[in-house]
Scaffold this active site. Structure first.
Site, short mmCIF file in Angstrom:
data_model
loop_
_atom_site.label_atom_id
_atom_site.label_comp_id
_atom_site.label_asym_id
_atom_site.label_seq_id
_atom_site.Cartn_x
_atom_site.Cartn_y
_atom_site.Cartn_z
N LYS A 105 5.01 -0.51 -45.98
CA LYS A 105 4.51 0.80 -45.55
C LYS A 105 3.41 0.59 -44.53
O LYS A 105 2.75 -0.45 -44.53
CB LYS A 105 3.97 1.59 -46.75
CG LYS A 105 3.89 3.09 -46.53
CD LYS A 105 5.24 3.76 -46.69
CE LYS A 105 5.18 5.23 -46.38
NZ LYS A 105 6.44 5.91 -46.74
P1 NAD Z 1 5.81 15.93 -42.84
O1 NAD Z 1 4.55 15.59 -42.16
O2 NAD Z 1 7.02 16.21 -42.02
O3 NAD Z 1 5.58 17.20 -43.81
C1 NAD Z 1 4.56 17.30 -44.74
C2 NAD Z 1 4.48 18.76 -45.15
O4 NAD Z 1 3.56 18.91 -46.23
C3 NAD Z 1 3.99 19.69 -44.05
O5 NAD Z 1 4.74 20.89 -44.08
C4 NAD Z 1 2.54 19.97 -44.43
O6 NAD Z 1 2.07 21.19 -43.92
C5 NAD Z 1 2.69 20.00 -45.94
N1 NAD Z 1 1.45 19.84 -46.69
C6 NAD Z 1 0.47 18.92 -46.51
N2 NAD Z 1 -0.51 19.12 -47.41
C7 NAD Z 1 -0.13 20.18 -48.17
C8 NAD Z 1 -0.70 20.87 -49.25
N3 NAD Z 1 -1.87 20.49 -49.76
N4 NAD Z 1 -0.02 21.91 -49.79
C9 NAD Z 1 1.16 22.30 -49.29
N5 NAD Z 1 1.77 21.69 -48.26
C10 NAD Z 1 1.12 20.64 -47.72
O7 NAD Z 1 6.10 14.74 -43.88
P2 NAD Z 1 7.47 14.36 -44.56
O8 NAD Z 1 8.11 13.28 -43.76
O9 NAD Z 1 8.22 15.60 -44.90
O10 NAD Z 1 6.94 13.66 -45.89
C11 NAD Z 1 6.58 14.40 -47.06
C12 NAD Z 1 6.58 13.47 -48.25
O11 NAD Z 1 7.88 12.88 -48.39
C13 NAD Z 1 5.61 12.30 -48.17
O12 NAD Z 1 5.17 11.99 -49.48
C14 NAD Z 1 6.48 11.17 -47.66
O13 NAD Z 1 5.97 9.90 -47.99
C15 NAD Z 1 7.76 11.48 -48.40
N6 NAD Z 1 8.96 10.87 -47.83
C16 NAD Z 1 9.32 11.12 -46.54
C17 NAD Z 1 10.49 10.58 -46.06
C18 NAD Z 1 11.00 10.86 -44.68
O14 NAD Z 1 12.13 10.43 -44.35
N7 NAD Z 1 10.29 11.59 -43.85
C19 NAD Z 1 11.29 9.74 -46.88
C20 NAD Z 1 10.88 9.53 -48.20
C21 NAD Z 1 9.73 10.11 -48.66
#
Ligand code: NAD
Length: 419
Positions: A105
Site C-alpha cells: 500500500k
Molecule cells: P474515493 O475517494 O473515490 O471515495 C471516498 C468517498 O468517501 C467520497 O465520496 C468521500 O466524500 C466519502 N467520505 C469521506 N469521508 C467521509 C465521511 N466521514 N462520511 C461519509 N463519507 C465520507 O475512494 P474509494 O476508492 O471509493 O475508496 C473508498 C474505500 O474503499 C477506502 O477504504 C478504500 O481503501 C477502499 N477500497 C477502494 C478500492 C478501489 O478500487 N478504489 C478497492 C478496495 C478498497
C-alpha cells in the site's frame, strides 16, 4: 507504532486467526512484520512559487505469493501505521481470492482539496520517483485508492516510462482505457460489493427487490456499489459523502446523483436535491433500519460507540477496515453478519490482476469477458469463506482470514526463509 492504531487492529485480526488455526509460530512472527517500509518526503513547487513538503510511504507486507499489489491513497490522515495495516490487508485480500500477488500500500499525507491539479500532478510525479527503487512490474504494482484515480495512474505510468525510456504498461493498474487499462476496472470494486451482496441474499433466500440498502461514501466504491445494487433491484434509501447524508425511505434516484457528482465541485453531493430526499447526519446513516449497510468511505467508522445502534442485518465492507474488532464482536452478538473487506471489496484487485495480465500481453479483453471472470472469482471465494464459516461456526472475517493466512503460510513453507 501508534497505540491503538489501525495496524494494531490488523495485528489483532492476524493474531486471533493464528491462535485459532495454531499457525506455525515462526511463520506468525514473520507475518506480523512488513517486508519493506519506505518513507519519503516530496518537495513540490506550488503554483504561487512556495515549496511545500509532503510525506509519503510505500509499504510491502508480503511477497510470498507474488509481486506486491496495493493502491496509493492521498489523504490528510495518512500515516505509516495506516499504510502498514492496509498493506497487510492487501496480502490477505489477494490470497483469499487466490490471485498470485502479495500485499502493499502507499499513501501521501495531503489534503487534495487544497491543491490545484498541476500541484497534485507534480506531487504524484515526485512521489513516484521517490518510491521507484521499490516498485516495478515484477516487484510492486500500485493502483488507485482514496483520492487517486485513472489520471493519477497515468502520471505514475508516464513518470516510470520516462526513466525507463519506453512505455511501461504493467507498472500500475487502474489506468484509463486508452492507456492500457482494463475494461471494467473502474467499476470492479463496486461490482465485487454487489456480487458479494447477491451471494449473501441468495444464501438467505431474500429477493433483492425486498432489500433496502444504505451506503456510506459516494466515491469510486460507494457510488458504483449503490448503482449496481440499484440495478439488481435493491432500494438504496441512503448514501453519504463528505458533504452529508441523503435519505429517502422510498429509494434514492442513484442515476441522477451520479450525474450530479460528475460535474459538481470536488465531485461531491453538496447541494443535491430531489423530491422526497432529506438530509440526515452522517452518523445517522449507520442507525437506519435497512437490510444492508455498505460502509465505503474510510476505516474505523463502526466502533464500539455506534455498533449497538446498527440495525442492518448485514454489513458489506466496501471500505478497508471500516469495522473495529470490538464493534464486530458487538454486532455479531446482535446477530449481524459482516462480509469482511478482504472479500467484499476484492473486486478491484481481481480486475487489477486481469489488467496486469492484459498489460503484459498487450492483448485486451472486452468488458463481458472481464465481468464474467470477476464473477467466477468472487462467487468461488465467497463460497469458500461461507462454507468454512458455516462448518466451523465462525465469523466470515475469521474464515476469510484463515483461508488467506493458510495460503500465504503455505507459500512461505514451500519457499523457506532466505538464506
Ligand atoms: P474515493 O475517494 O473515490 O471515495 C471516498 C468517498 O468517501 C467520497 O465520496 C468521500 O466524500 C466519502 N467520505 C469521506 N469521508 C467521509 C465521511 N466521514 N462520511 C461519509 N463519507 C465520507 O475512494 P474509494 O476508492 O471509493 O475508496 C473508498 C474505500 O474503499 C477506502 O477504504 C478504500 O481503501 C477502499 N477500497 C477502494 C478500492 C478501489 O478500487 N478504489 C478497492 C478496495 C478498497
Amino acid at each position: 507504532m501508534m497505540k491503538n492504531g489501525v495496524f494494531d487492529m490488523a495485528l489483532e485480526q492476524l493474531d486471533t486467526t493464528a491462535k485459532r488455526i495454531k499457525l506455525n509460530p515462526n511463520i506468525h512472527r514473520v507475518l506480523r512484520h512488513c517486508e519493506k517500509e519506505l518513507t519519503v518526503s516530496c518537495p513540490v513547487v506550488m503554483n504561487d512559487g512556495r515549496i511545500e513538503v509532503f510525506e509519503g510511504h510505500r509499504v510491502q507486507h508480503s511477497s510470498a505469493r507474488g509481486p506486491c499489489k496495493g493502491g496509493i491513497r492521498f489523504h490528510q490522515d495518512v500515516s505509516v501505521d495506516e499504510v502498514k495495516a492496509l498493506a497487510m490487508w492487501m496480502t490477505w485480500k489477494c490470497a483469499v481470492v487466490n490471485i498470485p500477488f502479495g500485499g502493499a500500500k502507499g499513501g501521501v499525507q495531503v489534503d487534495v482539496t487544497k491543491l490545484e491539479k498541476e500541484e497534485i500532478r507534480r506531487l504524484t510525479r515526485r512521489f513516484t520517483v521517490n518510491i521507484m527503487p521499490i516498485i516495478g512490474p515484477r516487484h510492486d504494482i500500485p493502483a488507485p485508492d482514496v483520492n487517486t484515480n485513472a489520471e493519477t495512474m497515468g502520471w505514475i505510468m508516464d513518470t516510470v516510462s520516462m526513466y525507463q525510456g519506453s512505455t511501461v504498461l504493467d507498472i500500475v493498474t487502474g489506468k484509463s482505457l486508452d492507456l492500457g487499462g482494463s475494461a471494467g476496472r473502474k467499476e470492479a470494486t463496486g461490482r465485487g460489493v454487489m456480487l458479494n451482496t447477491m451471494e449473501l441474499l441468495k444464501r438467505w433466500q431474500i429477493d433483492p427487490s425486498k432489500t433496502s440498502v444504505a451506503v456510506q461514501g459516494f466515491g469510486n466504491v460507494g457510488s458504483v456499489s449503490a448503482d449496481l445494487l440499484h440495478k439488481e433491484g435493491c432500494r438504496i434509501v441512503a448514501v453519504s459523502d463528505v458533504s452529508g447524508a441523503y435519505y429517502n425511505p422510498a429509494g434514492l434516484p442513484i442515476r441522477d446523483m451520479l450525474e450530479y457528482c460528475a460535474t459538481s465541485k470536488n465531485n461531491t453531493l453538496e447541494g443535491f436535491d430531489a423530491a422526497g430526499v432529506s438530509k440526515i447526519k452522517n452518523a445517522e446513516l449507520f442507525e437506519l433500519d435497512v437490510d444492508i449497510l455498505v460502509p465505503a468511505a474510510l476505516e474505523k467508522q463502526i466502533t464500539k460507540e455506534n455498533a449497538e445502534k446498527v440495525k442492518a442485518r448485514a454489513i458489506i465492507e466496501g471500505a478497508n477496515g471500516p469495522t473495529t474488532p470490538e464493534a464486530e464482536r458487538i454486532m455479531t452478538k446482535n446477530g449481524k453478519v459482516v462480509v469482511p473487506d478482504i472479500l467484499a471489496n476484492s473486486g478491484g484487485v481481481v480486475v487489477s490482476y486481469f489488467e496486469w495480465v492484459q498489460s503484459i500481453q498487450s492483448f485486451f479483453w472486452d468488458e463481458n469477458e472481464v465481468n464474467k471472470n470477476l464473477k467466477k472469482v468472487i462467487v468461488r471465494a465467497f463460497e469458500d469463506v461461507w462454507n468454512l464459516a458455516q462448518r466451523d461456526k465462525i465469523m466470515l472475517r475469521d474464515a476469510a482470514t484463515q483461508i488467506a493466512v493458510q495460503r500465504v503460510a503455505q507459500a512461505m513453507e514451500y519457499r523457506g526463509i532466505f538464506p
